[in-house]
Enzyme design. Structure first.
Site, PDB file in Angstrom:
ATOM      1  N   VAL A  52      64.266   6.536  33.759  1.00 29.06           N
ATOM      2  CA  VAL A  52      63.124   7.189  34.394  1.00 29.06           C
ATOM      3  C   VAL A  52      61.938   7.236  33.443  1.00 29.06           C
ATOM      4  O   VAL A  52      60.785   7.070  33.853  1.00 29.06           O
ATOM      5  CB  VAL A  52      63.505   8.609  34.866  1.00 29.06           C
ATOM      6  CG1 VAL A  52      62.292   9.337  35.450  1.00 29.06           C
ATOM      7  CG2 VAL A  52      64.626   8.551  35.893  1.00 29.06           C
ATOM      8  N   CYS A  53      62.210   7.452  32.161  1.00 24.74           N
ATOM      9  CA  CYS A  53      61.142   7.630  31.162  1.00 24.74           C
ATOM     10  C   CYS A  53      60.098   6.520  31.165  1.00 24.74           C
ATOM     11  O   CYS A  53      58.894   6.806  31.180  1.00 24.74           O
ATOM     12  CB  CYS A  53      61.740   7.792  29.766  1.00 24.74           C
ATOM     13  SG  CYS A  53      62.799   9.248  29.579  1.00 24.74           S
ATOM     14  N   PRO A  54      60.506   5.248  31.151  1.00 29.92           N
ATOM     15  CA  PRO A  54      59.468   4.206  31.116  1.00 29.92           C
ATOM     16  C   PRO A  54      58.573   4.203  32.347  1.00 29.92           C
ATOM     17  O   PRO A  54      57.399   3.842  32.259  1.00 29.92           O
ATOM     18  CB  PRO A  54      60.262   2.899  30.994  1.00 29.92           C
ATOM     19  CG  PRO A  54      61.652   3.231  31.376  1.00 29.92           C
ATOM     20  CD  PRO A  54      61.854   4.660  31.010  1.00 29.92           C
ATOM     21  N   ILE A  57      55.937   6.851  31.501  1.00 28.46           N
ATOM     22  CA  ILE A  57      55.108   6.443  30.363  1.00 28.46           C
ATOM     23  C   ILE A  57      54.142   5.333  30.765  1.00 28.46           C
ATOM     24  O   ILE A  57      52.950   5.362  30.444  1.00 28.46           O
ATOM     25  CB  ILE A  57      56.012   6.001  29.189  1.00 28.46           C
ATOM     26  CG1 ILE A  57      56.770   7.214  28.630  1.00 28.46           C
ATOM     27  CG2 ILE A  57      55.204   5.320  28.096  1.00 28.46           C
ATOM     28  CD1 ILE A  57      57.924   6.853  27.725  1.00 28.46           C
TER      29      ILE A  57
END
Length: 199
Positions: A52-54, A57
């Site tokens: 999920v993070c990318p 970002i």
């Protein structure tokens, strides 16, 4: 920094920090107080090289100019080292990396920043905390998501615009789902009725 991190609330000064970040393929020092005079979107994410993070970002990077145009900087933070950040940035997006970003990624390897903002979970990674800090260094908005679901960049921008509007127009308040150009309210028992009669 406030003495009791559990009581960190909107309306308080954002805890200052100094750390190393990666920006434009280089390690740079970052100090929150250096951003005074600008608004700051400060967002925490769990770990590099995850899933999920990318998406978050990259989404903030893709819309960086929109935030920059309204005197706002973006800082991303995780408990990874600056070397992990650099490796992730140097990895192409099609191969699980995030590629070049338009804002710094801050290293919180010692987890002091995550603790100060009360977003560190029991596994030692940061929850998806997001803070909008005004140009005086005051937290105006905060939200914390659990690990499995991401945040909305568009909603972050909408809230930022509402914050900036009411700070520029202190006699007005913004109703639910307010967008720039829409009608605001006067926080008065009589004058507030004008809003409801107009909608």
């Amino acid at each position: 920094m406030i003495s009791d991190i559990d009581c960190l609330k909107v309306g308080q000064s954002a805890p200052n920090f100094s750390a190393t970040a990666v920006y434009d393929q280089e390690f740079i020092p970052v100090k929150l107080t250096e951003y005074l005079g600008k608004y700051v979107i400060l967002f925490f994410y769990p770990l590099d090289f995850t899933f999920v993070c990318p998406t978050e970002i990259i989404a903030f990077s893709d819309q960086y100019e929109r935030f920059s145009s309204v005197n706002t900087e973006i800082l991303g933070i995780s408990v990874d080292s600056e070397y992990s950040h650099l490796a992730w940035i140097q990895t192409d997006r099609s191969s699980g990396g995030i590629g070049e970003l338009k804002y710094p990624l801050v290293s919180d390897l010692k987890k002091t920043i995550s603790k100060a903002y009360n977003v560190l979970n029991s596994d030692g990674v940061a929850l998806r905390g997001l803070f909008i800090i005004d140009k005086e260094g005051i937290i105006q908005h905060s939200t914390i998501n659990n690990l499995a679901f991401g945040r909305s960049v568009d909603e972050t921008y909408r809230i930022l615009q509402a914050i900036q509007y009411v700070q520029a127009n202190p006699d007005e308040v913004c109703p639910a789902d307010w967008q720039p150009g829409e009608k605001t309210m006067i926080p008065d028992p009589v004058k507030s009725k004008e809003y409801f009669t107009a909608i």
